[in-house]
Design an enzyme around this catalytic site. Structure first.
Site, PDB file in Angstrom:
ATOM      1  N   GLU A 292      -5.099   5.317  -0.439  1.00 26.78           N
ATOM      2  CA  GLU A 292      -5.238   3.862  -0.574  1.00 26.78           C
ATOM      3  C   GLU A 292      -4.170   3.263   0.323  1.00 26.78           C
ATOM      4  O   GLU A 292      -2.983   3.572   0.168  1.00 26.78           O
ATOM      5  CB  GLU A 292      -5.058   3.423  -2.030  1.00 26.78           C
ATOM      6  CG  GLU A 292      -6.075   4.042  -2.997  1.00 26.78           C
ATOM      7  CD  GLU A 292      -7.530   3.849  -2.601  1.00 26.78           C
ATOM      8  OE1 GLU A 292      -7.858   2.834  -1.959  1.00 26.78           O
ATOM      9  OE2 GLU A 292      -8.357   4.730  -2.915  1.00 26.78           O
ATOM     10  N   CYS A 326       0.009  -4.429  -1.945  1.00 28.91           N
ATOM     11  CA  CYS A 326      -1.039  -4.158  -0.958  1.00 28.91           C
ATOM     12  C   CYS A 326      -2.123  -5.225  -1.053  1.00 28.91           C
ATOM     13  O   CYS A 326      -2.818  -5.515  -0.097  1.00 28.91           O
ATOM     14  CB  CYS A 326      -1.622  -2.780  -1.198  1.00 28.91           C
ATOM     15  SG  CYS A 326      -1.984  -2.517  -2.916  1.00 28.91           S
TER      16      CYS A 326
HETATM   17  P1  NAD Z   1       4.603   4.102   3.950  1.00 31.60           P
HETATM   18  O1  NAD Z   1       3.307   4.500   4.564  1.00 31.60           O
HETATM   19  O2  NAD Z   1       5.731   3.789   4.835  1.00 31.60           O
HETATM   20  O3  NAD Z   1       5.104   5.275   2.982  1.00 31.60           O
HETATM   21  C1  NAD Z   1       4.292   5.796   1.954  1.00 31.60           C
HETATM   22  C2  NAD Z   1       4.737   7.215   1.665  1.00 31.60           C
HETATM   23  O4  NAD Z   1       4.388   8.024   2.789  1.00 31.60           O
HETATM   24  C3  NAD Z   1       6.259   7.356   1.493  1.00 31.60           C
HETATM   25  O5  NAD Z   1       6.521   8.327   0.507  1.00 31.60           O
HETATM   26  C4  NAD Z   1       6.687   7.849   2.862  1.00 31.60           C
HETATM   27  O6  NAD Z   1       7.899   8.553   2.854  1.00 31.60           O
HETATM   28  C5  NAD Z   1       5.520   8.758   3.175  1.00 31.60           C
HETATM   29  N1  NAD Z   1       5.395   9.148   4.579  1.00 31.60           N
HETATM   30  C6  NAD Z   1       5.733   8.465   5.698  1.00 31.60           C
HETATM   31  N2  NAD Z   1       5.468   9.215   6.795  1.00 31.60           N
HETATM   32  C7  NAD Z   1       4.935  10.380   6.342  1.00 31.60           C
HETATM   33  C8  NAD Z   1       4.474  11.569   6.963  1.00 31.60           C
HETATM   34  N3  NAD Z   1       4.479  11.722   8.285  1.00 31.60           N
HETATM   35  N4  NAD Z   1       4.021  12.575   6.167  1.00 31.60           N
HETATM   36  C9  NAD Z   1       4.001  12.456   4.822  1.00 31.60           C
HETATM   37  N5  NAD Z   1       4.437  11.363   4.187  1.00 31.60           N
HETATM   38  C10 NAD Z   1       4.884  10.328   4.923  1.00 31.60           C
HETATM   39  O7  NAD Z   1       4.272   2.900   2.953  1.00 31.60           O
HETATM   40  P2  NAD Z   1       5.270   2.070   2.038  1.00 31.60           P
HETATM   41  O8  NAD Z   1       6.120   1.232   2.914  1.00 31.60           O
HETATM   42  O9  NAD Z   1       5.926   2.932   1.025  1.00 31.60           O
HETATM   43  O10 NAD Z   1       4.238   1.151   1.239  1.00 31.60           O
HETATM   44  C11 NAD Z   1       3.663   0.026   1.829  1.00 31.60           C
HETATM   45  C12 NAD Z   1       2.269   0.284   2.319  1.00 31.60           C
HETATM   46  O11 NAD Z   1       1.495   0.834   1.272  1.00 31.60           O
HETATM   47  C13 NAD Z   1       1.547  -0.986   2.726  1.00 31.60           C
HETATM   48  O12 NAD Z   1       0.808  -0.754   3.900  1.00 31.60           O
HETATM   49  C14 NAD Z   1       0.623  -1.262   1.543  1.00 31.60           C
HETATM   50  O13 NAD Z   1      -0.509  -2.039   1.868  1.00 31.60           O
HETATM   51  C15 NAD Z   1       0.278   0.120   1.121  1.00 31.60           C
HETATM   52  N6  NAD Z   1      -0.153   0.182  -0.280  1.00 31.60           N
HETATM   53  C16 NAD Z   1      -1.489   0.281  -0.534  1.00 31.60           C
HETATM   54  C17 NAD Z   1      -1.946   0.307  -1.843  1.00 31.60           C
HETATM   55  C18 NAD Z   1      -3.415   0.401  -2.145  1.00 31.60           C
HETATM   56  O14 NAD Z   1      -3.776   0.659  -3.286  1.00 31.60           O
HETATM   57  N7  NAD Z   1      -4.289   0.207  -1.169  1.00 31.60           N
HETATM   58  C19 NAD Z   1      -1.042   0.216  -2.895  1.00 31.60           C
HETATM   59  C20 NAD Z   1       0.322   0.130  -2.605  1.00 31.60           C
HETATM   60  C21 NAD Z   1       0.746   0.117  -1.286  1.00 31.60           C
END
Ligand code: NAD
Length: 530
Positions: A292, A326
């Protein structure tokens, strides 16, 4: 064992109000005090054992950035490999456990979270995610509890779906978990989501390697401890904070990867998917990919909209939790004839929003999560200040001296393709575009075409034809579509959440649809006459 359970009842956890003098308020403030005045050393937890490494990261408060309330140990390749081995070792006993016992652990976790652990979960979320008490209560108390209970309810529904049998034949479906281990990767913004990303595959019988977001390891650790207290056996969920790339390189190249349960940005999920693609011939199974991701959520106001509810929806939708949901409203399209009244009411409401330390229960907003997020948000604000086709109607100031504070900012643009109408900012920034009343149908088309995301959106109208037109034109524009309501605040069991396009796989967190992804059914036919 030896029982058929026909119904696990589900009711949403009530939201407490934290009035001055209420027991919940006293408990929460004293928990905040304790957390702020102690220091936690957070280990990795692999196969139930605590592991401490040389490399450490800090747990800070975004609204008071020099205050450190803990440190967490960072996993290296060696510990990641150990976590995978432990998940695989725990697998057989966990999947063979009677499902009623598995479910009982998560129902117990729900009761603990709703009761004695509530203040701890909320305090950790307030402090390290900079959520107000209201935002914490709907996340780390109610939504977290709801996910746990609703997953139990849904799992029971799935298990009870059985095929028909014919004469002398008995058919059965056994809902096996996946073979291998599941990689759960959680975002910073919701404690409930972090809990569900590891908890949903686990309740269905899978074992997990869980990487929490670096800036919210503290609240993730509270979730881990909650699971442990509820009786989760060692090795079922392995907790490995650390550097994302290092962890995912080891995990994604492992032949036993059976699935990824991810919530976060679109780009990161695309990269994870691409790595799985590169490794596809090395896996024993086709990994299930559930993600998501981002959004560019809209509000469309028809000229028949109720202006009070529209303005309330815009303010709450765009600025609660500093716009870091989000589902946050970030682009609005308003009919010209109602704009003067909307503008007046909107700016009046915006002027009353208080931003500051979340320990002050009067504040509506805290700080944004970290320096890089702050820098990213202000780069958009500065872009607007230097742009000819947009102006700032409200806010536009920011200050990171003490914490990462950004004012709620309202932008008016004359260009529906303007940068802030298209890109996800993930901060308290709302951009408004005014359209001619008679262009309503065209504007719906534009709302649909103007974003590569498909997460949430709202239509405000009293004219039923206008509502029907929006529902039709925006069929694929939002996985969660709201009529005369803000596009945020989905409730587990009531509005299962998720979107398509670049917003994710739309597997609806907290639903039968999501749980099905962690299950591989086995059908057994038995001929009774032989
Ligand atoms: P992010 O993508 O920066 O990080 C999410 C997770 O992914 C973290 O644990 C991060 O360390 C990890 N990550 C980053 N690079 C990675 C890699 N190469 N391999 C594995 N893991 C990796 O997102 P964020 O800043 O934590 O959250 C914000 C984002 O999340 C926004 O884009 C928001 O829209 C989205 N979000 C979506 C929903 C939904 O239900 N659609 C809900 C909450 C947040």
């Amino acid at each position: 064992m030896n029982s058929i359970i026909t119904k696990i009842n589900f009711k949403n956890e009530p939201v407490l109000n934290y009035n001055l003098g209420s027991p919940e308020r006293d408990e929460l403030t004293s928990e905040i005090y304790n957390m702020k005045n102690s220091f936690v050393d957070i280990p990795l937890i692999v196969g139930g054992k605590e592991i401490r490494t040389e490399k450490k990261g800090k747990c800070i408060l975004p609204h008071d950035k020099n205050k450190v309330i803990g440190e967490y140990h960072i996993a290296s390749k060696k510990e990641v490999s150990m976590a995978i081995e432990e998940a695989l070792k725990a697998k057989q006993e966990w999947e063979e456990m009677p499902w009623q016992s598995r479910v009982a652990i998560f129902l117990r976790a729900a009761d603990l979270a709703a009761g004695p652990w509530r203040a701890k979960l909320n305090a950790a979320t307030m402090l390290t995610q900079s959520k107000t008490y209201k935002q914490a209560e709907i996340d780390s108390a109610c939504e977290l509890v709801d996910f746990l209970r609703y997953n139990a309810h849904c799992l029971q529904q799935i298990y009870s779906q059985q095929p028909i049998s014919s004469a002398k034949v008995w058919n059965r479906t056994v809902y096996r978990p996946l073979e291998g281990f599941v990689f759960a990767v959680s975002p910073f913004n919701f404690t409930a989501i972090a809990s569900n990303l590891s908890g949903a595959p686990a309740i269905a019988g899978n074992t997990i390697v869980w990487k929490p977001a670096s800036n919210t390891v503290y609240s993730a650790y509270v979730i881990y401890q909650l699971y442990k207290e509820a009786g989760l056996p060692d090795g079922v969920i392995n907790f490995i904070p650390g550097k994302a790339n290092e962890i995912s390189n080891t995990v994604l190249s492992h032949s036993d990867l059976s699935g990824i349960h991810f919530t976060g940005s679109t780009e990161v999920f695309q990269n994870l998917w691409a790595s799985v693609g590169e490794n596809i011939c090395n896996y024993k199974t086709f990994p299930r990919l559930v993600g998501e991701t981002g959004g560019k959520n809209f509000v469309v106001a028809h000229n028949s909209a109720n202006i009070n509810s529209l303005c309330r929806g815009l303010i709450e939708g765009a600025f609660e939790y500093q716009g870091q949901k989000c589902s946050a409203a970030s682009r609005a399209y308003i009919a010209k004839s109602i704009w003067p009244t909307v503008k007046e009411k909107l700016l009046e409401k915006a002027s009353k929003l208080r931003v500051g330390d979340i320990e002050d229960f009067e504040n509506f907003m805290g700080a944004v999560i970290d320096q890089s997020s702050f820098d990213n948000i202000i780069s958009y604000i500065e872009y607007v200040k230097n742009s000819e086709d947009a102006e700032i109607l409200h806010g536009g100031n920011y200050d990171d001296t003490v914490g990462y504070f950004v004012e709620p900012t309202i932008i008016l643009t004359s260009n529906h393709n303007f940068k802030t109408m298209k890109e996800e900012i993930f901060g308290p920034v709302l951009t408004i575009y005014i359209y001619q009343d008679e262009d309503y149908l065209e504007i719906l088309n534009l709302v649909d075409k103007n974003s590569e995301y498909g997460l949430t959106g709202s239509i405000y109208a009293r004219d039923r034809y206008a509502i029907v037109q929006a529902e039709k034109a925006l069929m694929h524009t939002a996985g969660n579509f709201y009529i005369n309501d803000r596009p945020t605040g989905a409730v587990v069991g009531q509005q299962p959440f998720g979107g398509s396009r670049l917003s994710g796989t739309n597997d609806k967190a907290g639903s039968v649809i999501n749980l099905m992804r962690w299950i591989s059914p086995r059908v057994i036919k038995e001929t009774l006459s032989n």
